[in-house]
Design an enzyme around this catalytic site. Structure first.
Site, PDB file in Angstrom:
ATOM      1  N   GLY A 237      41.692  27.810  39.181  1.00  0.00           N
ATOM      2  CA  GLY A 237      42.909  27.555  39.945  1.00  0.00           C
ATOM      3  C   GLY A 237      42.986  26.171  40.560  1.00  0.00           C
ATOM      4  O   GLY A 237      42.576  25.166  39.968  1.00  0.00           O
TER       5      GLY A 237
ATOM      6  N   ARG B 106      53.490  39.655  53.169  1.00  0.00           N
ATOM      7  CA  ARG B 106      52.470  38.610  53.324  1.00  0.00           C
ATOM      8  C   ARG B 106      52.069  38.445  54.789  1.00  0.00           C
ATOM      9  O   ARG B 106      51.676  37.353  55.209  1.00  0.00           O
ATOM     10  CB  ARG B 106      52.984  37.274  52.772  1.00  0.00           C
ATOM     11  CG  ARG B 106      53.124  37.231  51.251  1.00  0.00           C
ATOM     12  CD  ARG B 106      51.765  37.307  50.562  1.00  0.00           C
ATOM     13  NE  ARG B 106      51.886  37.230  49.116  1.00  0.00           N
ATOM     14  CZ  ARG B 106      52.004  38.270  48.319  1.00  0.00           C
ATOM     15  NH1 ARG B 106      52.036  39.502  48.837  1.00  0.00           N
ATOM     16  NH2 ARG B 106      52.089  38.120  47.018  1.00  0.00           N
TER      17      ARG B 106
ATOM     18  N   TYR C  13      48.214  37.555  55.165  1.00  0.00           N
ATOM     19  CA  TYR C  13      48.005  36.237  54.560  1.00  0.00           C
ATOM     20  C   TYR C  13      48.652  35.150  55.416  1.00  0.00           C
ATOM     21  O   TYR C  13      48.035  34.122  55.711  1.00  0.00           O
ATOM     22  CB  TYR C  13      48.594  36.229  53.154  1.00  0.00           C
ATOM     23  CG  TYR C  13      48.419  34.938  52.406  1.00  0.00           C
ATOM     24  CD1 TYR C  13      47.165  34.536  51.959  1.00  0.00           C
ATOM     25  CD2 TYR C  13      49.509  34.115  52.125  1.00  0.00           C
ATOM     26  CE1 TYR C  13      47.002  33.349  51.255  1.00  0.00           C
ATOM     27  CE2 TYR C  13      49.355  32.930  51.421  1.00  0.00           C
ATOM     28  CZ  TYR C  13      48.097  32.553  50.995  1.00  0.00           C
ATOM     29  OH  TYR C  13      47.943  31.372  50.301  1.00  0.00           O
TER      30      TYR C  13
ATOM     31  N   LYS D 144      46.911  31.907  57.311  1.00  0.00           N
ATOM     32  CA  LYS D 144      47.286  30.536  56.973  1.00  0.00           C
ATOM     33  C   LYS D 144      47.923  29.811  58.150  1.00  0.00           C
ATOM     34  O   LYS D 144      47.839  28.574  58.249  1.00  0.00           O
ATOM     35  CB  LYS D 144      48.208  30.533  55.754  1.00  0.00           C
ATOM     36  CG  LYS D 144      47.517  30.993  54.464  1.00  0.00           C
ATOM     37  CD  LYS D 144      46.251  30.183  54.193  1.00  0.00           C
ATOM     38  CE  LYS D 144      45.589  30.572  52.890  1.00  0.00           C
ATOM     39  NZ  LYS D 144      44.369  29.758  52.594  1.00  0.00           N
TER      40      LYS D 144
END
Length: 249
Positions: free
Chosen positions: A16, A148, A151, A155
């Site tokens: 990635g 999300r 997540y 972040k």
């Protein structure tokens, strides 16, 4: 050669964005150390690019991180790229999910920075600058997305961590920034797409997020990575830089 004579460590470099970034930095003249927990992907990278050093590393293992920091020369650049995307609402998050995501997505960056920063400070005293780059996301304090929540929380924390590091060490020549991509076509995205009840529809939904009409590729990200690890960004610190295909216009 924009990174000539620089030593740069990239975590999650087996595939990635991490892999593409390690290769891009090496092509710009850097001495690259590519670290990952996946020995198979690291072996593939080393075979394709023998100029890149590889190290097996679990970024959740403080002892292993400290050992690597003691082994390597002072870094000019550190790219904390490891992370995991949890799928679900706040009602779907278990205590275990919460702990794992924060450990991998945030605490690993604290561990890596704490281990490598002392030598980077010494390096900056002679070279004038050293750069830390943390992987964040547009899904963070910048913008909320359905399913999300966990997540995005991690972040958002990465952006806060980044700004704190930048503020504490800016006078010493240490720069710290966060990279905030849009939806990137990587193996970690292809897995959830393939697992969806209708993979074609799932892919269309991901693409529909981007006003530019396509998913980002890793090559859309690597120019920003090189820029933030190079001296070209020597007056840039504490920033969350978006490469999101226009999502947050």
């Amino acid at each position: 050669m924009r990174l000539k004579d620089k030593t740069i460590l990239v975590s999650a470099a087996g595939q990635g964005i991490g892999r593409a970034s390690a290769i891009a930095c090496a092509l710009e003249g850097a001495k690259v150390i590519a670290a990952d927990i996946n020995e198979t992907t690291l072996a593939s990278l080393a075979e394709e690019h023998p100029d890149i050093q590889t190290r097996n590393l679990d970024v959740c293992d403080r002892t292993a991180i400290d050992a690597l920091a003691a082994e390597l020369p002072p870094l000019d650049g550190l790219f904390n790229c490891a992370g995991f995307v949890h799928h679900g609402t706040v009602l779907d998050i278990s205590e275990e999910d919460w702990a794992f995501s924060f450990d991998l997505n945030v605490t690993s960056m604290y561990r890596m920075t704490q281990a490598f920063l002392p030598a980077m400070r010494e390096r900056a005293r002679t070279s004038g600058t050293a750069s830390i780059l943390n992987m964040s996301s547009m899904a963070s304090s910048i913008k909320g997305f359905p399913l999300r929540t966990l997540y995005g929380a991690t972040k958002a924390a990465v952006i806060g961590l980044t700004k704190g590091i930048a503020a504490d060490f800016v006078a010493e020549g240490i720069r710290c920034n966060a990279l905030c991509p849009g939806t990137v076509d990587t193996p970690s995205l292809r897995g959830p797409i393939a697992a969806a009840p209708d993979p074609a529809e799932a892919e269309r939904n991901f693409i529909a997020r981007q006003p530019m009409g396509r998913l980002a590729t890793v090559d859309d990200l690597t120019p920003m990575v090189v820029y933030l690890l190079s001296d070209e960004s020597r007056f840039v610190s504490g920033q969350a830089l978006l490469v999101d295909g226009g999502v947050t216009i």
